[in-house]
Every structure is written in C-alpha cells, then in structure tokens.
Design a protein around this motif. Sequence first.
Motif, PDB file in Angstrom:
ATOM      1  N   PHE A  31     -15.100 -41.536 -13.973  1.00  7.72           N
ATOM      2  CA  PHE A  31     -16.617 -41.554 -14.566  1.00  7.72           C
ATOM      3  C   PHE A  31     -16.881 -42.598 -15.688  1.00  7.72           C
ATOM      4  O   PHE A  31     -16.016 -43.006 -16.310  1.00  7.72           O
ATOM      5  CB  PHE A  31     -16.725 -40.142 -15.337  1.00  7.72           C
ATOM      6  CG  PHE A  31     -17.205 -38.983 -14.525  1.00  7.72           C
ATOM      7  CD1 PHE A  31     -18.508 -38.753 -14.230  1.00  7.72           C
ATOM      8  CD2 PHE A  31     -16.272 -37.889 -14.355  1.00  7.72           C
ATOM      9  CE1 PHE A  31     -18.749 -37.429 -13.180  1.00  7.72           C
ATOM     10  CE2 PHE A  31     -16.278 -37.048 -13.574  1.00  7.72           C
ATOM     11  CZ  PHE A  31     -17.658 -36.738 -12.905  1.00  7.72           C
ATOM     12  N   ASP A  32     -18.089 -43.314 -15.762  1.00  6.01           N
ATOM     13  CA  ASP A  32     -18.543 -44.557 -16.497  1.00  6.01           C
ATOM     14  C   ASP A  32     -18.697 -44.159 -17.876  1.00  6.01           C
ATOM     15  O   ASP A  32     -18.571 -44.618 -18.661  1.00  6.01           O
ATOM     16  CB  ASP A  32     -19.288 -45.183 -15.871  1.00  6.01           C
ATOM     17  CG  ASP A  32     -19.235 -45.547 -14.469  1.00  6.01           C
ATOM     18  OD1 ASP A  32     -18.107 -46.392 -14.110  1.00  6.01           O
ATOM     19  OD2 ASP A  32     -19.841 -45.108 -13.376  1.00  6.01           O
ATOM     20  N   VAL A  33     -19.555 -43.077 -17.875  1.00 12.45           N
ATOM     21  CA  VAL A  33     -20.232 -42.581 -19.013  1.00 12.45           C
ATOM     22  C   VAL A  33     -19.753 -41.095 -19.424  1.00 12.45           C
ATOM     23  O   VAL A  33     -19.886 -40.077 -18.549  1.00 12.45           O
ATOM     24  CB  VAL A  33     -21.896 -42.579 -18.879  1.00 12.45           C
ATOM     25  CG1 VAL A  33     -22.547 -41.864 -19.973  1.00 12.45           C
ATOM     26  CG2 VAL A  33     -22.186 -44.028 -18.582  1.00 12.45           C
ATOM     27  N   LEU A  34     -19.520 -40.772 -20.720  1.00 12.06           N
ATOM     28  CA  LEU A  34     -19.228 -39.508 -21.062  1.00 12.06           C
ATOM     29  C   LEU A  34     -20.220 -38.858 -21.922  1.00 12.06           C
ATOM     30  O   LEU A  34     -20.633 -39.711 -22.760  1.00 12.06           O
ATOM     31  CB  LEU A  34     -17.914 -39.364 -21.662  1.00 12.06           C
ATOM     32  CG  LEU A  34     -16.820 -39.889 -21.120  1.00 12.06           C
ATOM     33  CD1 LEU A  34     -15.270 -39.573 -21.752  1.00 12.06           C
ATOM     34  CD2 LEU A  34     -16.606 -39.297 -19.696  1.00 12.06           C
ATOM     35  N   GLU A  35     -20.630 -37.757 -21.906  1.00 10.92           N
ATOM     36  CA  GLU A  35     -21.942 -37.242 -22.846  1.00 10.92           C
ATOM     37  C   GLU A  35     -21.376 -35.700 -23.530  1.00 10.92           C
ATOM     38  O   GLU A  35     -20.890 -35.107 -22.772  1.00 10.92           O
ATOM     39  CB  GLU A  35     -23.121 -36.782 -22.140  1.00 10.92           C
ATOM     40  CG  GLU A  35     -24.040 -36.285 -22.973  1.00 10.92           C
ATOM     41  CD  GLU A  35     -25.536 -36.209 -22.498  1.00 10.92           C
ATOM     42  OE1 GLU A  35     -26.315 -37.054 -22.510  1.00 10.92           O
ATOM     43  OE2 GLU A  35     -25.865 -35.157 -21.865  1.00 10.92           O
ATOM     44  N   ILE A  36     -21.271 -35.872 -24.562  1.00 10.73           N
ATOM     45  CA  ILE A  36     -21.070 -34.593 -25.519  1.00 10.73           C
ATOM     46  C   ILE A  36     -22.243 -33.566 -25.493  1.00 10.73           C
ATOM     47  O   ILE A  36     -23.058 -34.447 -26.300  1.00 10.73           O
ATOM     48  CB  ILE A  36     -20.344 -34.990 -27.001  1.00 10.73           C
ATOM     49  CG1 ILE A  36     -19.300 -35.850 -26.661  1.00 10.73           C
ATOM     50  CG2 ILE A  36     -20.224 -33.764 -27.768  1.00 10.73           C
ATOM     51  CD1 ILE A  36     -18.924 -36.447 -28.084  1.00 10.73           C
ATOM     52  N   HIS A  37     -22.098 -32.520 -25.345  1.00  7.46           N
ATOM     53  CA  HIS A  37     -23.343 -31.560 -25.058  1.00  7.46           C
ATOM     54  C   HIS A  37     -23.313 -30.902 -26.503  1.00  7.46           C
ATOM     55  O   HIS A  37     -22.584 -29.865 -26.815  1.00  7.46           O
ATOM     56  CB  HIS A  37     -23.207 -30.586 -23.969  1.00  7.46           C
ATOM     57  CG  HIS A  37     -24.205 -29.920 -23.555  1.00  7.46           C
ATOM     58  ND1 HIS A  37     -25.441 -30.041 -24.161  1.00  7.46           N
ATOM     59  CD2 HIS A  37     -24.783 -28.915 -22.603  1.00  7.46           C
ATOM     60  CE1 HIS A  37     -26.508 -29.138 -23.671  1.00  7.46           C
ATOM     61  NE2 HIS A  37     -25.776 -28.571 -22.774  1.00  7.46           N
ATOM     62  N   ALA A  38     -24.381 -31.294 -27.420  1.00  4.53           N
ATOM     63  CA  ALA A  38     -24.632 -30.540 -28.595  1.00  4.53           C
ATOM     64  C   ALA A  38     -25.720 -29.959 -28.707  1.00  4.53           C
ATOM     65  O   ALA A  38     -26.354 -30.166 -29.795  1.00  4.53           O
ATOM     66  CB  ALA A  38     -24.019 -31.788 -29.947  1.00  4.53           C
TER      67      ALA A  38
END
Length: 356
Positions: free
Chosen positions: A170-177
Amino acid sequence: MSLLFSPYAIRDVTFRNRLWVSPMCQYSAVEGVPQEWHHTHLAQFASGGAGLVMAEATAVSPEGRISPDDTGIWTAGQRDAWAPIVAAVHARGAVAGIQLAHAGRKASTWSPFSGHHGSVPIHDGGWQTVAPSAVAFEGFAEPVELDRDGIEQVVADFAAAARRAVDAGFDVLEIHAAHGYLLHQFLSPLSNRRDDEYGGSLENRARLVLRVVEAVRDAARQAPLFVRFSATDWAEGGWSVEETAIVARWAADRGADFFDISSGGLVAHQRIELGPGYQVGLAARVRREAGVPVSAVGLITDAAQAEAILQAGDADAIMAGREWLRDPHLALRASAELGVELDYWPAQYLRARPHR
C-alpha cells in the motif's frame, strides 16, 4: 486547466488526478481475509481512472471489526491476501491506500446483509466491545471502558497494522478517526466521559489519536499518512469543526500529511442537514483554519461540481463513494464531461471514449 485532472503529490507519491475512491465497507471478508470480491471491486476503480483507490475500513485487531465480515490486517495471512489486490490497482495506474480502523463501541454488529440489526451476541460469534467509557451507542451492547493496558494495545495494534500494510505494498495509509469509531469516540465529549489524561480537555481527548498518528507515522516509513475526521457530530454538545481544525494541526505537527474530512456517525440522534456537497464547507474550514490539505466528500455527484470545489480552494482533492459504485469508470466519464483528454484510458476501452 482542470484541477480535478491535474496531478497531486504527497511525499514521494504522485496521484494522477484528484478524483479519489473513498473507503467503503463491503462486509465480504472471511476471518478478516479479503476475497476475490475485494480484488474485482477495487481494481475496477483503477481501470476507471481513479487517482487513489482507498480500501475499506480494515481492522487492526479482531475486536476492532465493525462486523464479523470485515477485512483485517492483524495477521500475516491477511497482509499476504491484500498484496495481489494492491498489485492489481498499481497495474491499472492508480495509487493504493488502506484505511486502518478500530470500531470501538460500534464493533461486533451484524452486517447489513444478515437480516439482523444491532450487536451480535457472544453466542452467535460476537465479542465484548471496548470504548473510552462504558457508554453504549444507542441500540448496541454496552462496551467496557479501556484501561491503560488496553490503550497501549490499541496504539501497538495500529503500528503493527501499518507495518503490514506497507509490506503488502500500500502506498497510502489512512487512520480512521471518524464516523463514531474508536478514535472518534475518544475525541467527542458525548462518548468520552473519562477523568484521566485521556478525557476532559481537548488535549486529553485528542491524546490517543495523536499517539496513533505518531506510531503509524513511524511504522509507515515514507508512505503518505492520511487522517479521516468527522468534522462535527451533528449533535448538541458534541465534537465540532473548530476542534477538528485544532486537532488536525496537532496531527500534522506529528507527521500526518493529509486530512479526509467527513462528518457524523457518533450518535444515533444526530441531525444531518443533507444537500449537494453538504460537507464541503467543513473541509474548507479545516483547510483554512488548520492550514492543512484536505479532501471533500458528501453528495458530490458530477464533474462540474467537483471541479468547482477545487477551483474555489475549498479542498485539494475529491473523495467519492456511491458515485463510484454507480459508475466504476467515474473518472473517465468526468474527464469527458470536462473536455479533458486523458492518456490513461485503458486501451481495451478506447473504442468507447467520447470524442469532442
């Protein structure tokens, strides 16, 4: 010149355009492992010209799943199952992202396809949920308040999941807040009633989110790091757009690169004022007040509308969900509507490209 179809760069990653796919739960995993459905579902958006394809909310631990049918990335086997899906997105020219998530008190619920509602009983495969405080989401089972060890485990789980996500490609990580899940639960005074260093003041309520940002930033190496916030709870006494802007700035100072602005999901009694682009103003405020790049989402349904949002300086990119489900080739269609010639139409589809 179209902004929607201009490249956008974060760190070492360049997105071919600014029309991106929002994370959308599919409730189709088996023991957290993505299936052939996920492969086809996500790859089709890359074929359709998306700049970024963001995989659904993916649990960092078994108890972090929204439902028993959610994807996960807490094991090596799950990591390895994601890798060919990421490769398929890359092969079609898009950037691949994943949303790392923990559902907190909104975990252990029936999938929307089950015919049931509310929490899954333990004897039917459910589990004890956790939250900042022992306050249930309306209609769901009561969670257990996280103790210090539990909080430390959450931070460790996000970091370990981030390492697996990078290893999967994966190129991008998103934290779900956002959307009423665990990190959002800590942020909002409607769900966080703690009296220790994780409750009370804004600094305290934001402490866990910021610790997760730091841990994921360290684990993610140089991958762009997104944070998704619900900018308002749409409920009296809840989390606000002013607080979102402050915490976004704090998160940026700790290594977050980009902010995906949505809203709502914390309480069942929310009162959302729906309308075309109804969340764009929230994104614009966070962008202006925090001085950070943002994406806008929410009833953005046509190319001209998306282009106008970017031209007005209200966002840096557009996230869409249902519109991609309606048309998996949304970017190809939008480029034709705006009169933009793309060089990444799939050769197999060129016979269908509109001509000006």
